[in-house]
Design a protein around this motif. Structure first.
Motif, mmCIF file in Angstrom:
data_model
loop_
_atom_site.group_PDB
_atom_site.id
_atom_site.type_symbol
_atom_site.label_atom_id
_atom_site.label_comp_id
_atom_site.label_asym_id
_atom_site.label_seq_id
_atom_site.Cartn_x
_atom_site.Cartn_y
_atom_site.Cartn_z
ATOM 1 N N ASN A 130 -11.837 8.862 -2.330
ATOM 2 C CA ASN A 130 -11.547 8.801 -3.765
ATOM 3 C C ASN A 130 -11.936 10.089 -4.479
ATOM 4 O O ASN A 130 -11.285 10.487 -5.441
ATOM 5 C CB ASN A 130 -12.241 7.592 -4.393
ATOM 6 C CG ASN A 130 -11.508 6.315 -4.070
ATOM 7 O OD1 ASN A 130 -10.421 6.071 -4.557
ATOM 8 N ND2 ASN A 130 -12.076 5.520 -3.187
ATOM 9 N N SER A 131 -12.993 10.740 -4.005
ATOM 10 C CA SER A 131 -13.389 12.006 -4.616
ATOM 11 C C SER A 131 -12.320 13.068 -4.356
ATOM 12 O O SER A 131 -12.011 13.886 -5.228
ATOM 13 C CB SER A 131 -14.716 12.496 -4.048
ATOM 14 O OG SER A 131 -15.667 11.479 -4.115
ATOM 15 N N ASN B 13 -14.970 5.756 1.860
ATOM 16 C CA ASN B 13 -14.168 5.396 0.688
ATOM 17 C C ASN B 13 -14.483 6.310 -0.476
ATOM 18 O O ASN B 13 -13.598 6.749 -1.217
ATOM 19 C CB ASN B 13 -14.495 3.974 0.255
ATOM 20 C CG ASN B 13 -13.564 2.988 0.896
ATOM 21 O OD1 ASN B 13 -12.481 3.365 1.322
ATOM 22 N ND2 ASN B 13 -13.982 1.748 0.974
ATOM 23 N N LEU B 14 -15.763 6.584 -0.611
ATOM 24 C CA LEU B 14 -16.218 7.455 -1.690
ATOM 25 C C LEU B 14 -15.643 8.859 -1.511
ATOM 26 O O LEU B 14 -15.142 9.485 -2.450
ATOM 27 C CB LEU B 14 -17.747 7.499 -1.670
ATOM 28 C CG LEU B 14 -18.418 8.301 -2.759
ATOM 29 C CD1 LEU B 14 -18.218 7.626 -4.093
ATOM 30 C CD2 LEU B 14 -19.913 8.421 -2.479
ATOM 31 N N ALA C 25 -9.433 12.656 -6.607
ATOM 32 C CA ALA C 25 -9.748 13.147 -7.953
ATOM 33 C C ALA C 25 -9.536 14.655 -8.041
ATOM 34 O O ALA C 25 -9.055 15.164 -9.061
ATOM 35 C CB ALA C 25 -11.181 12.787 -8.308
ATOM 36 N N ARG D 276 -20.974 7.272 6.295
ATOM 37 C CA ARG D 276 -20.673 5.845 6.253
ATOM 38 C C ARG D 276 -19.751 5.513 5.083
ATOM 39 O O ARG D 276 -18.936 4.634 5.150
ATOM 40 C CB ARG D 276 -21.968 5.050 6.136
ATOM 41 C CG ARG D 276 -22.692 4.977 7.448
ATOM 42 C CD ARG D 276 -24.005 4.265 7.291
ATOM 43 N NE ARG D 276 -24.949 5.044 6.495
ATOM 44 C CZ ARG D 276 -26.034 4.536 5.935
ATOM 45 N NH1 ARG D 276 -26.291 3.271 6.061
ATOM 46 N NH2 ARG D 276 -26.868 5.295 5.252
ATOM 47 N N ASP D 277 -19.909 6.264 3.989
ATOM 48 C CA ASP D 277 -19.175 5.905 2.780
ATOM 49 C C ASP D 277 -17.889 6.712 2.649
ATOM 50 O O ASP D 277 -17.729 7.525 1.745
ATOM 51 C CB ASP D 277 -20.069 6.147 1.564
ATOM 52 C CG ASP D 277 -20.000 4.980 0.610
ATOM 53 O OD1 ASP D 277 -18.985 4.276 0.653
ATOM 54 O OD2 ASP D 277 -20.955 4.785 -0.164
ATOM 55 N N LEU E 181 0.805 -1.224 0.000
ATOM 56 C CA LEU E 181 0.000 0.000 0.000
ATOM 57 C C LEU E 181 0.832 1.266 0.000
ATOM 58 O O LEU E 181 0.459 2.261 -0.609
ATOM 59 C CB LEU E 181 -0.903 0.025 1.238
ATOM 60 C CG LEU E 181 -2.282 -0.592 1.101
ATOM 61 C CD1 LEU E 181 -3.025 -0.514 2.405
ATOM 62 C CD2 LEU E 181 -3.087 0.127 0.020
#
Lengths: 259, 259
Positions: free
Chosen positions: A170-171, A166-167, A174, A163-164, A27
């Motif tokens: 990743n945003s 990860n989203l 970006a 909760r999300d 990682l």
């Protein structure tokens, strides 16, 4: 101080001990190297060798986001997955101390990321550091690490109620890829999009770092370094306030264990 | 008959439970190609080579496709493992590879939406003209691509099934494939020692075939299709072999559900 140090050490060990030790290398070293190389080759193909070196330096600095954003968000996400976040929040220890403790190792991680990236850039893409202003470059690295970690604070706080994560993570990645002048100069973007990069961490520090690698004096990049630190300070203030607020929201909503 | 019934049931389960309701999956499927098409288009504008547009469109689409497939494949297995249902799946009379195959075919078919997003961005939002020299051949190449991604992901899912760090592997597998398959650049610009690896990957040839069909190319379409299908079939055969070995090995060791 003892609390901060214990938090720093334990949370960092926990972050990777649920994985095999190999996972740390995968990682923190191998995956960033592939990502780095991929972007540099895109720049090489579309824009030529000079711009490939531009992208190599940009991506070296973008590796800071692995430690700062991923590390900070993950340290709480894993507590949630393990069902222990409510205990961390429920302890009498001030949560800001817990958070500061957890951030500490990610400073080192972020520094490791950018150093590794600059070594790749030198070894594999021929970025020339012969005339670099080393003192200034170190200063620019610290300014970017500071502003990125400050930015990461905001998302770590949001991770308490979202909760999300990860989203979210990743945003954020970006944003850096597109708006901060990592792979191409910000001036290539349409005018209305350039403004986004101006208020994000990384953009100004990276601009200063590129000039310093080419031998610029610190005095000529003071404005960019100052802006990077100013932006970082604003995000830090926002992030810490948000952290206190989100902690109370999470308690009220009883949403800590939801994922 | 039973074979197709299981495939269809698994495909439906995949759509309803594992893919479309998950925001991170939708991010990979729809947002990732948007980011890459935008970033690579900005760089493409500096190239001055109109023919490079096929790299932007097809590369961004394939990146989104692979990203969503890898994300879903690893997340599905991790979820089954954490929910303690992986052992049950393995113990059912239905072969495990068939269950995974149904899900991965669905992932690959849904992945085509990424290509749709990339086409839409480049054509509508970036206003670039897109021509397909041979639409029929392009469709054929697209079918070969879906077959390739389904079989490659089935092969990789054997790793996910065995490993307790599937999420880490997911991150590790994404970028090497982007890089080695020359998703956004021709593999000829990679160092020569990496090229044999590129040639052993079916998506490299699938992309070549699609570019050929789109731009007219060098007349090697059928050769590229042949290589794509041959390599993808090899992956399928290896997957069946590995799944049988894994099934036997984990039944003996009883370690399938270890977290």
């Amino acid at each position: 101080m003892r609390l901060i140090w214990e938090e720093a050490l334990l949370s960092y060990k926990a972050l990777f001990s649920w994985l095999e030790p190999r996972a740390f290398i995968m990682l923190q070293v191998i995956q960033p190297m592939f990502e780095f190389t991929f972007f540099v080759f895109i720049a090489l193909f579309f824009m030529g060798p000079e711009r490939a070196q531009f992208a190599a330096v940009g991506n070296a600095f973008r590796l800071v986001s692995v430690g700062s954003i991923w590390g900070l968000i993950s340290s709480f996400r894993q507590e949630r997955y393990s069902g222990t976040l409510k205990f961390v929040i429920g302890t009498p220890t001030p949560k800001l101390l817990v958070f500061l403790g957890r951030s500490f190792m990610h400073v080192l991680d972020s520094l490791f990321g950018v150093l590794m990236g600059l070594i790749y850039a030198r070894l594999f893409f021929g970025v020339d550091f012969a005339s670099a202003n080393w003192g200034g470059l170190v200063l620019s690295i610290f300014s970017v690490v500071f502003s990125m970690l400050s930015f990461g604070t905001i998302f770590s706080a949001l991770g308490l109620v979202m909760r999300d994560v990860n989203l979210l993570m990743n945003s954020v990645y970006a944003l850096f890829i597109v708006f901060c002048g990592v792979n191409f100069p910000v001036s290539y973007l349409p005018e209305f999009l350039r403004l986004i990069g101006q208020v994000l961490p990384l953009t100004h520090g990276l601009e200063a770092a590129r000039a310093l690698i080419q031998g610029a004096q610190i005095s000529s990049v003071l404005a960019q370094l100052g802006l990077e630190i100013l932006i970082g300070s604003i995000y830090l203030a926002l992030g810490l306030s948000l952290f206190v607020w989100m902690e109370s929201v999470a308690r009220k909503q009883a949403s800590l264990d939801l994922y | 008959m039973n074979f197709f019934r299981i495939l269809i049931k698994e495909a439906w389960f995949q759509i309803i439970c594992n893919t479309l309701p998950r925001r991170m999956y939708l991010f990979s499927l729809l947002f990732v190609p948007l980011i890459y098409s935008f970033v690579s288009f900005i760089m493409f504008q500096q190239s001055g080579q109109a023919s490079f547009l096929s790299y932007v469109v097809l590369g961004s689409g394939m990146i989104g496709m692979w990203s969503s497939i890898v994300f879903s494949s690893s997340a599905d297995i991790v979820r089954e493992r954490e929910n303690r249902s992986l052992e049950l799946l393995m113990a059912t009379p239905t072969p495990f590879w068939l269950i995974m195959g149904g899900r991965l075919c669905t992932n690959s078919l849904l992945g085509l939406l990424s290509l749709g997003v990339a086409l839409l961005i480049v054509r509508v939002f970036l206003g670039q003209p897109l021509y397909f020299q041979s639409p029929g051949l392009f469709l054929l190449a697209l079918i070969a691509t879906v077959y390739t991604f389904a079989s490659l992901s089935l092969l990789i899912s054997t790793l996910f099934a065995l490993s307790r760090v599937a999420r880490v592997l997911q991150n590790l597998i994404e970028f090497p494939l982007f890089l080695l398959c020359g998703m956004l650049f021709p593999v000829e610009i990679l160092p020569s020692f990496l090229r044999p690896l590129s040639w052993s990957l079916a998506p490299t040839w699938a992309l070549e075939a699609m570019r050929e069909a789109m731009t007219g190319g060098t007349g090697e379409f059928w050769f590229h299709i042949l290589l794509t299908v041959a390599l993808a079939s090899l992956y399928l055969w290896l997957s069946a072999l590995f799944f049988a070995k894994i099934e036997r090995s984990v039944r003996i060791s009883g370690t399938l559900g270890s977290i």
